[in-house]
Design an enzyme around this catalytic site. Structure first.
Site, PDB file in Angstrom:
ATOM      1  N   LYS A  25       0.840  -1.204   0.000  1.00  0.00           N
ATOM      2  CA  LYS A  25       0.000   0.000   0.000  1.00  0.00           C
ATOM      3  C   LYS A  25       0.876   1.255   0.000  1.00  0.00           C
ATOM      4  CE  LYS A  25      -2.606   0.970   3.859  1.00  0.00           C
ATOM      5  NZ  LYS A  25      -2.540   2.389   4.234  1.00  0.00           N
ATOM      6  N   ARG A  30       3.127   5.890  -3.474  1.00  0.00           N
ATOM      7  CA  ARG A  30       4.303   6.678  -3.891  1.00  0.00           C
ATOM      8  C   ARG A  30       4.552   6.572  -5.383  1.00  0.00           C
ATOM      9  NH1 ARG A  30       4.371   5.561   1.407  1.00  0.00           N
ATOM     10  NH2 ARG A  30       5.765   6.697   2.819  1.00  0.00           N
ATOM     11  N   GLY A  96      -5.129   8.273   5.102  1.00  0.00           N
ATOM     12  CA  GLY A  96      -4.263   9.323   5.637  1.00  0.00           C
ATOM     13  C   GLY A  96      -3.037   9.532   4.757  1.00  0.00           C
ATOM     14  N   ARG A 124      -8.558  12.772  11.892  1.00  0.00           N
ATOM     15  CA  ARG A 124      -7.106  12.542  12.051  1.00  0.00           C
ATOM     16  C   ARG A 124      -6.290  13.837  11.901  1.00  0.00           C
ATOM     17  NH1 ARG A 124      -5.451   7.317   8.867  1.00  0.00           N
ATOM     18  NH2 ARG A 124      -3.581   7.652  10.113  1.00  0.00           N
ATOM     19  N   SER A 168       7.391   9.936  11.371  1.00  0.00           N
ATOM     20  CA  SER A 168       6.295   9.595  10.467  1.00  0.00           C
ATOM     21  C   SER A 168       6.779   9.647   9.029  1.00  0.00           C
ATOM     22  CB  SER A 168       5.132  10.580  10.652  1.00  0.00           C
ATOM     23  OG  SER A 168       4.327  10.627   9.483  1.00  0.00           O
ATOM     24  N   GLN A 170       4.913   9.570   6.546  1.00  0.00           N
ATOM     25  CA  GLN A 170       4.009  10.425   5.768  1.00  0.00           C
ATOM     26  C   GLN A 170       4.457  11.874   5.827  1.00  0.00           C
ATOM     27  OE1 GLN A 170       0.098   9.549   7.282  1.00  0.00           O
ATOM     28  NE2 GLN A 170       0.115   7.481   6.440  1.00  0.00           N
ATOM     29  N   ASP A 316       2.086  -0.465  12.187  1.00  0.00           N
ATOM     30  CA  ASP A 316       0.896  -1.021  11.545  1.00  0.00           C
ATOM     31  C   ASP A 316       0.626  -2.469  11.957  1.00  0.00           C
ATOM     32  OD1 ASP A 316       0.463   1.365  10.258  1.00  0.00           O
ATOM     33  OD2 ASP A 316       1.447   0.754   8.407  1.00  0.00           O
ATOM     34  N   ARG A 346      -6.716   2.991  18.052  1.00  0.00           N
ATOM     35  CA  ARG A 346      -6.365   1.566  18.017  1.00  0.00           C
ATOM     36  C   ARG A 346      -5.986   1.009  19.376  1.00  0.00           C
ATOM     37  NH1 ARG A 346      -3.190   1.057  12.213  1.00  0.00           N
ATOM     38  NH2 ARG A 346      -5.095   1.019  10.956  1.00  0.00           N
TER      39      ARG A 346
HETATM   40  C1  S3P Z   1       2.645   5.077   6.114  1.00  0.00           C
HETATM   41  C2  S3P Z   1       3.233   5.512   7.262  1.00  0.00           C
HETATM   42  C3  S3P Z   1       2.708   5.208   8.613  1.00  0.00           C
HETATM   43  C4  S3P Z   1       1.770   4.007   8.561  1.00  0.00           C
HETATM   44  C5  S3P Z   1       0.759   4.123   7.464  1.00  0.00           C
HETATM   45  C6  S3P Z   1       1.453   4.213   6.116  1.00  0.00           C
HETATM   46  C7  S3P Z   1       3.244   5.461   4.828  1.00  0.00           C
HETATM   47  O1  S3P Z   1       1.995   6.323   9.089  1.00  0.00           O
HETATM   48  O2  S3P Z   1       1.132   3.858   9.798  1.00  0.00           O
HETATM   49  O3  S3P Z   1      -0.095   3.010   7.464  1.00  0.00           O
HETATM   50  O4  S3P Z   1       2.877   4.890   3.783  1.00  0.00           O
HETATM   51  O5  S3P Z   1       4.112   6.350   4.826  1.00  0.00           O
HETATM   52  P1  S3P Z   1       2.738   7.551   9.815  1.00  0.00           P
HETATM   53  O6  S3P Z   1       3.623   8.199   8.824  1.00  0.00           O
HETATM   54  O7  S3P Z   1       1.630   8.451  10.269  1.00  0.00           O
HETATM   55  O8  S3P Z   1       3.480   6.941  10.963  1.00  0.00           O
END
Ligand code: S3P
Length: 428
Positions: A25, A30, A96, A124, A168, A170, A316, A346
């Site tokens: 995923k 990306r 997210g 969120r 993070s 993300q 995760d 969670r």
């Molecule tokens: C992800 C980063 C994680 C993860 C999410 C996917 C990503 O989140 O929990 O399921 O693809 O970069 P965070 O960046 O908020 O930790």
């Protein structure tokens, strides 16, 4: 059995088999975003069939990117060279990753975009990406300054040096995607290591960036080249089968073509500490991502701990690890308050749900404790619209004495549409 959005899971003696899991995923998001920024045609195979990655494609299509989906997770992306304003708000659904990483793309566009999400995503936090993007020159607005809808007024960006408060991937990715399109150099220093798929993917699409320990730097103004990519199997999806096999006597599972990026494999160490027998065999390299086979054989379980420094590497997988501790041994997790701002809270939803199934589980402010003091009874449990909870409850249900009805089990489709069918095919 599935009635409306309720799925009933029967106990299983063991799980056995060889399988592939859906395309990763994180990597799928990306590749789609980078292909959209490159002018010309990129082809992605093995793209995740889950709802989250479909949300990313729909958002990109609304921004003028050519998207055509074929069989076997084939996605042809025609990057227009320049994104165009969407006709209305972009819908990130439950994802997210879509909202936060796209914010980095949108921050550099000469137009304004609003992104919305479903009820879960609308709760969120977004300030974590708004802060660095604002420092780079974009203007960002959100409800209560933090929650979706998220509006990004794009601008000519300039590079920054930034250290996020929370580890993070993300946030890191949003900053790197904005930095790619900014003037000057953007540097991000990670408070703890997180998955590095964005760094690897940027290189595959022709960008150069430098890494020095926790610090990653990208020079802005680089153009991406279209590329062909094949998405490895998702180790976070594989985790559910690894954990089922680790927890049920007589089990043995082999997972082929799964991503073996070291930033995603902290689970292997944790499972070995819990007593599981795991073999990791890298066979290939796909776009700079190690890929190979994961084999898990049941060997008994003991109590184990996940410490705060380990949490970013298994964030995760923590719901599934809680399920493991209902099958044998025990788990104690601390330093994981990030779990409270995932697709659901969670910590509360997991502990509550496992207790309903008869588990000995306790909530901590920043984690949980689960002990296999008795077999679960089964019963009814609510996934709270959270894909990883739906799947974790299903794994716990395999070790129960009775059946388990999971309400909201359809949420699994966000990352793993075939999860329940695969579960039935692995029953020994
Ligand atoms: C992800 C980063 C994680 C993860 C999410 C996917 C990503 O989140 O929990 O399921 O693809 O970069 P965070 O960046 O908020 O930790």
């Amino acid at each position: 059995m599935s009635v409306a959005d309720q799925t009933v899971v029967r106990p299983a003696r063991a799980v056995r088999g060889t399988l592939r899991v859906p395309g990763d995923k994180s990597i799928s998001h990306r590749y789609a975003m980078l292909a959209a920024l490159a002018r010309g045609r990129s082809t992605i195979t093995g793209y995740s069939g889950g709802g989250d990655c479909a949300s990313t494609l729909a958002c990109l299509a609304a921004l003028g990117v050519g998207i055509a989906r074929g069989p076997d997770g084939r996605v042809v992306v025609d990057g227009p060279g320049r994104l165009r304003p969407a006709a209305g708000p972009l819908d990130a659904g439950n994802s997210g990753s879509t909202m936060r990483m796209l914010a980095g793309v949108l921050a550099a566009q000469p137009f304004t975009t609003t992104m919305v999400g479903d009820a879960s995503l609308s709760r969120r936090p977004m300030r974590r990406v708004m802060t660095p993007l604002t420092l780079m020159g974009a203007r960002c607005e959100a409800a209560e300054g933090d929650r979706p809808p998220l509006t990004i007024h794009g601008a000519a960006l300039h590079g920054i040096a930034y250290t996020p408060e929370v580890p993070s991937a993300q946030i890191k990715s949003a900053v790197l995607l904005a930095g790619l399109q900014a003037s000057g150099t953007t540097t991000i220093t990670e408070p703890a290591p997180t998955r590095d798929h964005t760094e690897r993917a940027l290189r595959w699409f022709g960008a150069s960036l430098t890494s020095d320990g926790p610090r990653i730097a990208i020079v802005g103004g680089q153009t991406l080249q279209p590329a062909d990519c094949r998405v490895p199997g998702d180790p976070s999806a594989a985790a559910f089968w690894a954990i089922a096999a680790a927890g049920l006597p007589g089990s043995a599972i082999t997972i082929e073509d799964v991503g073996l990026n070291p930033t995603r494999l902290a689970l292997v160490d944790v499972l070995r500490r819990a007593g599981a027998d795991l073999t990791v065999a890298p066979t290939d390299d796909w776009q700079g991502e190690p890929v190979g086979q994961l084999r898990i054989v049941h060997r008994g379980l003991r109590a184990f701990e996940v410490t705060p420094d380990e949490v970013p590497g298994v964030i995760d997988e923590l719901p599934a690890l809680a399920a493991l501790a209902t099958l044998g041994g025990a788990i104690r997790v601390t330093g994981a308050s990030e779990l409270r701002v995932k697709e659901s809270d969670r910590i509360t939803a997991l502990v509550d749900g496992l207790r309903r199934l008869g588990a000995d589980a306790e909530e901590l402010p920043d984690g949980f404790v689960v002990q296999a003091t008795r077999p679960l009874t089964g019963g009814s449990v609510d996934a709270h619209g959270d894909h990883r909870l739906a799947m974790a409850f299903a794994i716990a249900a395999l070790g129960a004495t009775g059946e388990t009805a999971i309400t909201g089990a359809g949420a699994a489709a966000v990352s793993y549409p075939a999860f329940f069918a695969t579960l039935d095919s692995l029953r020994a």
